[in-house]
Design a protein around this motif. Structure first.
Motif, mmCIF file in Angstrom:
data_model
loop_
_atom_site.group_PDB
_atom_site.id
_atom_site.type_symbol
_atom_site.label_atom_id
_atom_site.label_comp_id
_atom_site.label_asym_id
_atom_site.label_seq_id
_atom_site.Cartn_x
_atom_site.Cartn_y
_atom_site.Cartn_z
ATOM 1 N N PRO A 293 0.582 -1.236 -0.041
ATOM 2 C CA PRO A 293 -0.187 -0.375 0.278
ATOM 3 C C PRO A 293 1.094 1.258 0.246
ATOM 4 N N LEU A 294 0.464 2.331 -0.947
ATOM 5 C CA LEU A 294 0.623 3.642 -0.420
ATOM 6 C C LEU A 294 0.993 4.603 0.732
ATOM 7 N N ALA A 295 1.886 5.105 1.620
ATOM 8 C CA ALA A 295 2.553 5.235 2.236
ATOM 9 C C ALA A 295 0.645 6.676 2.800
ATOM 10 N N GLU A 296 0.049 5.995 4.226
ATOM 11 C CA GLU A 296 -0.821 7.447 4.830
ATOM 12 C C GLU A 296 -0.204 9.247 5.579
ATOM 13 N N VAL A 297 -0.646 9.545 5.147
ATOM 14 C CA VAL A 297 -0.619 10.547 5.734
ATOM 15 C C VAL A 297 -0.634 10.538 7.555
ATOM 16 N N GLY A 298 0.156 11.084 8.031
ATOM 17 C CA GLY A 298 -0.439 10.600 10.057
ATOM 18 C C GLY A 298 -0.607 9.428 10.126
ATOM 19 N N TYR B 128 4.720 9.297 8.838
ATOM 20 C CA TYR B 128 4.597 9.263 7.513
ATOM 21 C C TYR B 128 4.068 11.297 7.521
ATOM 22 N N ASN B 129 4.528 12.485 7.159
ATOM 23 C CA ASN B 129 4.405 13.708 6.900
ATOM 24 C C ASN B 129 4.246 14.243 5.945
ATOM 25 N N GLY B 130 4.047 13.043 5.002
ATOM 26 C CA GLY B 130 4.053 13.832 3.180
ATOM 27 C C GLY B 130 5.474 13.363 2.879
#
Length: 239
Positions: A138-143, A179-181
């Motif tokens: 999966p793509l990383a999710e912000v927060g 992860y924060n973008g």
């Protein structure tokens, strides 16, 4: 000579099968899910060989694991719906959900291991194979907070494709991380998060092909020297 079933033994939820052939001598022992004692030898042999082929082909193994994962997730949804329909089956349903969740976790670990082994081991021959592999992560999710050794993927708009590998990049985390973008470039070689040990990017690297040098053909012709003709001698007739 074709394979023969040498032995099959049923154990809890598994059937242990051994098949062999003499020429060339080949011997496989594998566990098949469920009770296969009543199956024909041909069906059992085919099941064992399919399992062996999956073990030798990372891409095939991932496809099968993904199919199992989707099947298990469908069962989880079905069981959750039954749970909402009746209180009387609460305990049995909870046990089924727990079992299916364990199966989901297990197949998730299989996908994690095979993807990491194929990408980090640099055994991928084509960019399209890399693309299929990383799309399973999966793509990383912000927060969202991730744990050490987790795999995530990030879209890298700046990445220039060389073999259809797509713009999604596989990232392996070395420690807990929220992860924060952050861009994929932060995890690339000498990137900010790669340098501080947070994680590293595994980009597609084309396999090098060694080409034997062409044989040099001489274009200089060797010409044999021309033999000079003997001089002509003039003979004066006797008077």
């Amino acid at each position: 000579m074709e394979f023969l079933v040498e032995n099959k033994l049923f154990r809890v939820d598994k059937t242990v099968v051994t098949i062999r052939k003499e020429q060339p001598f080949t011997y496989y022992t594998r566990e098949l899910d469920g009770d296969h004692q009543g199956d024909s030898d041909e069906k059992i042999i085919q099941a064992v060989l399919e399992q062996v082929r999956a073990e030798l082909d990372p891409t095939s193994a991932i496809v099968q694991a993904q199919a199992k994962l989707e099947e298990t997730q469908a069962k989880i949804q079905e069981n959750e719906q039954k749970l909402a329909e009746t209180e009387a089956k609460q305990t049995a349903t909870d046990q089924a959900v727990k079992h299916n969740q364990e199966e989901t976790d297990r197949y998730g670990k299989i996908i994690h291991a095979v993807v990491l082994n194929a990408v980090a081991g640099k055994t991928i021959a084509y960019g399209t194979n890399y693309k299929e592999l990383v799309e399973l992560i999966p793509l990383a999710e912000v927060g969202k907070r991730y744990m050490a050794h987790d795999l995530i993927t990030l879209e890298d708009p700046a990445h220039v494709e060389v073999d259809g590998e797509g713009k999604r990049i596989l990232i392996q985390l070395n420690r807990e991380f929220t992860y924060n973008g952050e861009p994929a470039s932060d995890f690339a070689r000498n990137g900010r998060l790669e340098m501080d040990g947070t994680g590293a990017a595994w980009k597609y690297e084309p396999q090098e092909t060694t080409v034997a040098p062409a044989t040099t053909v001489s274009t200089t012709a060797t010409v044999a020297p021309t033999t000079a003709e003997p001089p002509v001698t003039t003979v004066t007739p006797n008077q």
